[in-house]
Scaffold this active site. Structure first.
Site, PDB file in Angstrom:
ATOM      1  N   ASN A   9     -33.227  89.142  98.005  1.00 44.83           N
ATOM      2  CA  ASN A   9     -32.487  89.182  99.262  1.00 44.83           C
ATOM      3  C   ASN A   9     -32.743  90.542  99.898  1.00 44.83           C
ATOM      4  O   ASN A   9     -32.128  91.531  99.521  1.00 44.83           O
ATOM      5  CB  ASN A   9     -30.989  88.966  98.989  1.00 44.83           C
ATOM      6  CG  ASN A   9     -30.154  89.156 100.242  1.00 44.83           C
ATOM      7  OD1 ASN A   9     -30.691  89.187 101.357  1.00 44.83           O
ATOM      8  ND2 ASN A   9     -28.851  89.261 100.082  1.00 44.83           N
ATOM      9  N   LYS A  11     -32.057  91.525 102.838  1.00 46.10           N
ATOM     10  CA  LYS A  11     -31.063  91.918 103.849  1.00 46.10           C
ATOM     11  C   LYS A  11     -31.801  92.430 105.098  1.00 46.10           C
ATOM     12  O   LYS A  11     -32.858  91.907 105.418  1.00 46.10           O
ATOM     13  CB  LYS A  11     -30.100  92.959 103.256  1.00 46.10           C
ATOM     14  CG  LYS A  11     -29.545  92.486 101.899  1.00 46.10           C
ATOM     15  CD  LYS A  11     -28.442  93.314 101.357  1.00 46.10           C
ATOM     16  CE  LYS A  11     -27.989  92.727 100.024  1.00 46.10           C
ATOM     17  NZ  LYS A  11     -26.804  93.370  99.502  1.00 46.10           N
ATOM     18  N   HIS A  95     -23.179  84.681 102.053  1.00 50.67           N
ATOM     19  CA  HIS A  95     -23.252  85.988 101.400  1.00 50.67           C
ATOM     20  C   HIS A  95     -22.009  86.805 101.759  1.00 50.67           C
ATOM     21  O   HIS A  95     -21.499  86.697 102.879  1.00 50.67           O
ATOM     22  CB  HIS A  95     -24.525  86.718 101.837  1.00 50.67           C
ATOM     23  CG  HIS A  95     -24.756  87.948 101.027  1.00 50.67           C
ATOM     24  ND1 HIS A  95     -24.102  89.124 101.299  1.00 50.67           N
ATOM     25  CD2 HIS A  95     -25.528  88.172  99.943  1.00 50.67           C
ATOM     26  CE1 HIS A  95     -24.480  90.036 100.399  1.00 50.67           C
ATOM     27  NE2 HIS A  95     -25.342  89.478  99.569  1.00 50.67           N
ATOM     28  N   GLU A  97     -21.577  89.760 102.598  1.00 51.23           N
ATOM     29  CA  GLU A  97     -21.708  90.591 103.809  1.00 51.23           C
ATOM     30  C   GLU A  97     -21.497  89.755 105.068  1.00 51.23           C
ATOM     31  O   GLU A  97     -20.920  90.212 106.057  1.00 51.23           O
ATOM     32  CB  GLU A  97     -23.079  91.296 103.816  1.00 51.23           C
ATOM     33  CG  GLU A  97     -23.105  92.425 102.785  1.00 51.23           C
ATOM     34  CD  GLU A  97     -24.452  92.703 102.171  1.00 51.23           C
ATOM     35  OE1 GLU A  97     -25.488  92.288 102.724  1.00 51.23           O
ATOM     36  OE2 GLU A  97     -24.469  93.334 101.098  1.00 51.23           O
ATOM     37  N   GLU A 167     -21.578  86.286  92.935  1.00 49.31           N
ATOM     38  CA  GLU A 167     -21.745  87.694  93.279  1.00 49.31           C
ATOM     39  C   GLU A 167     -20.381  88.345  93.478  1.00 49.31           C
ATOM     40  O   GLU A 167     -19.817  88.258  94.590  1.00 49.31           O
ATOM     41  CB  GLU A 167     -22.550  87.833  94.579  1.00 49.31           C
ATOM     42  CG  GLU A 167     -23.945  87.275  94.507  1.00 49.31           C
ATOM     43  CD  GLU A 167     -24.877  87.961  95.496  1.00 49.31           C
ATOM     44  OE1 GLU A 167     -25.906  88.460  95.065  1.00 49.31           O
ATOM     45  OE2 GLU A 167     -24.541  88.014  96.698  1.00 49.31           O
ATOM     46  N   GLY A 173     -24.409  96.157  95.630  1.00 48.77           N
ATOM     47  CA  GLY A 173     -24.871  97.412  96.213  1.00 48.77           C
ATOM     48  C   GLY A 173     -24.138  98.647  95.708  1.00 48.77           C
ATOM     49  O   GLY A 173     -24.245  99.717  96.300  1.00 48.77           O
ATOM     50  N   SER A 212     -26.028  94.324  91.895  1.00 51.27           N
ATOM     51  CA  SER A 212     -26.593  95.479  91.195  1.00 51.27           C
ATOM     52  C   SER A 212     -27.475  95.099  90.001  1.00 51.27           C
ATOM     53  O   SER A 212     -27.491  95.798  88.993  1.00 51.27           O
ATOM     54  CB  SER A 212     -25.480  96.445  90.769  1.00 51.27           C
ATOM     55  OG  SER A 212     -24.828  96.964  91.919  1.00 51.27           O
TER      56      SER A 212
END
Ligand code: PGA
Length: 251
Positions: A9, A11, A95, A97, A167, A173, A212
């Site tokens: 991914n 991003k 996701h 985000e 996730e 991150g 991560s």
């Protein structure tokens, strides 16, 4: 046995030139790998370029988002059919985000999952609890709730093709990955929920861990029986590290 799926991914990283350099460096290392399926999810702008470079290889193309309608007055949005036309096989949906920054509610995620299947794409459905939810003991209810809504319109056949990425939001991150055991536990719970609703189709669903993941900790996750690969953000930007992670995932 389920074939693990490792997805990059990217991003909002990599121009077309940078994406090209990545594929040129990574593809020789990703070619001929048995026992793992590999997906690269670039930004919309690099999809066509990366798709062309991957053509004829076993590495699949994925997008990071889609709109649930087929077409219409939705400035700035991209439909599932447009992604399928570009050669996408997968699309990341929900996701954290997108949920946190762009208003993707459970209900929107449900519509996006439906739209993906309708266009012949396989959704990579992201679910996960926040740190506050975890600390309040709500991990299972949050994750199960996200899965229940997102799969509400699906048939057992569709569910068998679905990919889920567990996730935990606090692990994305941050360098603070979950432990392998914890990922295995929550993924096992997700599978139980799917089994309860869809029966044996649940055993075909690939459920990845994300948050991560690096070349250093990948083996801890992939050695767990319930973990079917990973959705990799930061560490997927480096072709050598991403290739190392995919090699570790082989079953
Ligand atoms: P990360 O991101 O690997 O950088 O934690 C994972 C993701 O957001 O899918």
């Amino acid at each position: 046995m389920r074939t693990p799926l490792v997805a990059a991914n990217w991003k909002m990283h990599k121009t077309r030139a940078e994406a090209t350099a990545f594929v040129e460096a990574a593809l020789p290392q990703l070619t001929g790998l048995d026992g793992v399926e590999v997906v690269v999810c670039p930004a919309f702008t690099a999809l066509e370029t990366v798709g062309r470079l991957l053509a004829g290889s076993a590495v699949r193309l994925g997008a990071q988002n889609l709109h649930w309608e087929r077409e219409g007055a939705f400035t700035g949005e991209v439909s599932a059919g447009m992604l399928a036309e570009l050669g996408c096989t997968y699309v990341i949906v929900g996701h954290s985000e997108r949920r946190r920054l762009f208003g993707d509610t459970d209900e929107r995620v449900r519509r996006k999952v439906r739209a993906a299947f309708d266009a012949g794409l396989v959704p990579i459905l992201c679910v996960g609890e926040t740190l506050e939810e975890r600390q309040a003991g709500q991990t299972e209810s949050r994750v199960a709730g996200q899965v229940a809504v997102a799969t509400a319109d699906l048939s057992a056949d569709e569910v068998a093709h679905l990919v889920v990425a567990y996730e935990p939001v606090w692990a994305i991150g941050t360098g603070q990955a979950a432990t392998g055991q914890e990922a295995n536990r929550v993924i096992g719970l997700i599978r139980q929920h799917l089994r309860h609703r869809f029966g044996p189709a649940a055993d075909a669903v690939r459920i990845q861990y994300g948050g991560s993941v690096t070349a250093r900790n990948a083996a801890e996750f992939f050695s767990q029986p319930e973990v079917d690969g990973a959705l990799v953000g930061g560490a997927s930007l480096n072709p050598h590290e991403f290739a190392a992670i995919t090699r570790t995932a082989r079953r």
